[in-house]
Design an enzyme around this catalytic site. Structure first.
Site, PDB file in Angstrom:
ATOM      1  N   LYS A 151       0.839  -1.205   0.000  1.00 58.91           N
ATOM      2  CA  LYS A 151       0.000   0.000   0.000  1.00 58.91           C
ATOM      3  C   LYS A 151       0.877   1.258   0.000  1.00 58.91           C
ATOM      4  CE  LYS A 151      -0.321  -0.249   5.033  1.00 58.91           C
ATOM      5  NZ  LYS A 151      -1.114  -0.750   6.164  1.00 58.91           N
ATOM      6  N   ARG A 199     -10.413  -0.067  15.176  1.00 62.19           N
ATOM      7  CA  ARG A 199     -10.323   0.759  13.980  1.00 62.19           C
ATOM      8  C   ARG A 199     -11.381   0.270  12.987  1.00 62.19           C
ATOM      9  NH1 ARG A 199      -4.653   1.248  10.772  1.00 62.19           N
ATOM     10  NH2 ARG A 199      -5.147  -0.874  10.143  1.00 62.19           N
ATOM     11  N   TYR A 248      14.996  30.700   6.543  1.00 59.05           N
ATOM     12  CA  TYR A 248      13.818  31.486   6.939  1.00 59.05           C
ATOM     13  C   TYR A 248      13.739  31.675   8.443  1.00 59.05           C
ATOM     14  CZ  TYR A 248      11.895  30.951   2.227  1.00 59.05           C
ATOM     15  OH  TYR A 248      11.679  30.995   0.890  1.00 59.05           O
ATOM     16  N   MET A 250      10.722  24.657   1.388  1.00 58.08           N
ATOM     17  CA  MET A 250       9.872  23.821   0.534  1.00 58.08           C
ATOM     18  C   MET A 250      10.705  22.920  -0.388  1.00 58.08           C
ATOM     19  SD  MET A 250       6.863  24.872  -2.145  1.00 58.08           S
ATOM     20  CE  MET A 250       5.963  25.871  -0.987  1.00 58.08           C
TER      21      MET A 250
HETATM   22  C1  LIG Z   1      -0.357  -1.814   6.826  1.00 60.58           C
HETATM   23  C2  LIG Z   1      -0.949  -3.049   7.317  1.00 60.58           C
HETATM   24  C3  LIG Z   1      -0.147  -4.201   7.514  1.00 60.58           C
HETATM   25  C4  LIG Z   1       1.356  -4.192   7.429  1.00 60.58           C
HETATM   26  O1  LIG Z   1       1.868  -3.797   8.686  1.00 60.58           O
HETATM   27  P1  LIG Z   1       3.432  -3.674   8.979  1.00 60.58           P
HETATM   28  O2  LIG Z   1       3.499  -3.265  10.406  1.00 60.58           O
HETATM   29  O3  LIG Z   1       3.949  -2.619   8.070  1.00 60.58           O
HETATM   30  O4  LIG Z   1       4.034  -4.995   8.706  1.00 60.58           O
HETATM   31  C5  LIG Z   1      -0.790  -5.382   7.839  1.00 60.58           C
HETATM   32  N1  LIG Z   1      -2.132  -5.413   7.994  1.00 60.58           N
HETATM   33  C6  LIG Z   1      -2.920  -4.336   7.851  1.00 60.58           C
HETATM   34  C7  LIG Z   1      -4.389  -4.450   8.050  1.00 60.58           C
HETATM   35  C8  LIG Z   1      -2.358  -3.104   7.520  1.00 60.58           C
HETATM   36  O5  LIG Z   1      -3.141  -2.022   7.399  1.00 60.58           O
END
Ligand SMILES: *Cc1c(COP(=O)(O)O)cnc(C)c1O
Length: 367
Positions: A38, A136, A264, A313
């Site tokens: 992801k 979550r 800055y 930036m």
């Molecule tokens: C991002 C994610 C992972 C991977 O987690 P890591 O700590 O990066 O290994 C696994 N399961 C879910 C549901 C995630 O959102």
């Protein structure tokens, strides 16, 4: 759009493979590996990383959004792809590109059933997500009866997986809590084992889960951060290798005198004669302003140089007093030698955030 060619994120597939094999060594040979790609594969490149993970043996991949999965399919990736946060608006793409949704609400489950009624597909695989304490996303264990009712009403839906996510698998002070999560998951999994007529895969471990709770490997694990080279403590970091290295070059060098300021708001004021190097990358490239004013260091010719003044930036300045360097010399901002952990200042950020923030303006190159 033109890219800043001096600044680049180098991607090392050998490091990826080494991390993959290390994680595999914690697991039983039959446990499958889901490579989490992801967010541009944690800021690198999801197609390059996804394809290589499949090549070295990952049976599954995972992304956050449907669009990320579509991109992998268009690039020719053929393994199952789990989508953690599918949106109902994009269900067409989900079905057309044979992506596997994570299903965690009745709202989505009902929408999916309705949509499937209009589609000429024989079956759609889903993974059911169970909330075991992260609070979550996920069905509660108490909701499973109604989930099952829905599943039974839509024969096209096939539960290919049941999973949950650990809240603190890398935290040694939360071992008891993590064990409660695992036993809640055990309960949910047992429920579906008893009530579904076919087999499915169970998974709960992320990277630190693999390293700390290999007894909860189940059928599959979901590895993200460790594949990219980061663990939870110095020992784990030593075993893993950084896949991404952010490199740039010195754009300009100057010597300033006592009392002169840099950047800055004149945040840095020289106390002595000071040599300053300006680097062509800034917060628009993903280097947060929290790293300014000495909070992070970059590596120049083997020596660490602190960032001075505010990060701009498109540029930032570092103190290179006493470092033998010239304009055009290479700088490692983070990566193989100058690990991103040097950026983990006062717990204001974590490696995940640092590496995923590197913006798309930075050129990705394979090394
Ligand atoms: C991002 C994610 C992972 C991977 O987690 P890591 O700590 O990066 O290994 C696994 N399961 C879910 C549901 C995630 O959102």
């Amino acid at each position: 759009m033109s890219k800043v060619l001096e600044t680049r994120l180098e991607i090392d597939l050998k490091a990826l493979e080494s991390n993959f094999n290390l994680l595999k060594s914690y697991l039983s040979p039959k446990t499958k590996m889901m490579g989490v790609v992801k967010a541009f594969a944690y800021g690198t490149d999801s197609v390059i990383i996804g394809k290589h993970l499949v090549e070295v043996g990952a049976e599954h991949l995972a992304v956050a959004y449907i669009e990320e999965g579509v991109r992998l399919r268009k690039a020719g990736v053929d393994v199952p792809i789990l989508v953690f946060y599918p949106q109902l608006e994009e269900i067409e793409n989900l079905i057309d590109y044979r992506l596997t949704p994570s299903v965690y609400t009745h709202h989505f489950l009902e929408g999916l059933c309705q949509e499937l009624a209009h589609h000429h597909v024989d079956a759609l695989s889903v993974h059911l997500k169970i909330n075991t304490g992260l609070n979550r996303l996920g069905f509660e264990v108490s909701e499973l009866d109604s989930v099952l009712k829905h599943l039974n009403s839509e024969p096209k839906l096939k539960v290919a997986g049941v999973f949950s996510h650990l809240a603190a698998s890398g935290n040694k002070n939360e071992i008891e809590f993590t064990k409660t999560q695992i036993s809640k998951f055990e309960e949910a999994r047992g429920y579906f084992k008893a009530n579904l007529t076919y087999a499915f895969e169970s998974h709960i471990c992320n990277s630190s889960g693999i390293l700390n709770y290999p007894e909860a490997e189940y059928d599959m694990v979901r590895a993200g951060i460790a594949l990219y080279g980061y663990g939870n403590n110095p020992t784990e970091h030593k075993m893993l290798k950084a896949v991404a290295s952010l490199k740039t070059v010195i754009a300009q060098l100057r010597t300033i005198q006592k009392g002169d300021s840099v950047g800055y708001e004149r945040k840095f004021k020289a106390e002595n004669t000071t040599k300053i190097a300006t680097l062509p990358l800034g917060y628009a490239d993903g280097i947060s302003r929290i790293f300014g004013n000495g909070k992070a260091r970059v590596l120049i010719n083997g020596t660490k140089a602190p960032i001075v003044g505010n990060v701009c930036m498109d540029t930032l300045m570092v103190d290179v007093t006493g470092i033998d360097c010239e304009e055009g010399d290479e700088v490692e901002v983070f990566g193989k030698n100058n690990t991103v952990i040097d950026f983990d200042i006062e717990h204001q950020t974590i490696p995940y955030e640092v590496i995923t923030r590197i913006s798309q303006r930075v050129t990705r190159v394979l090394v």
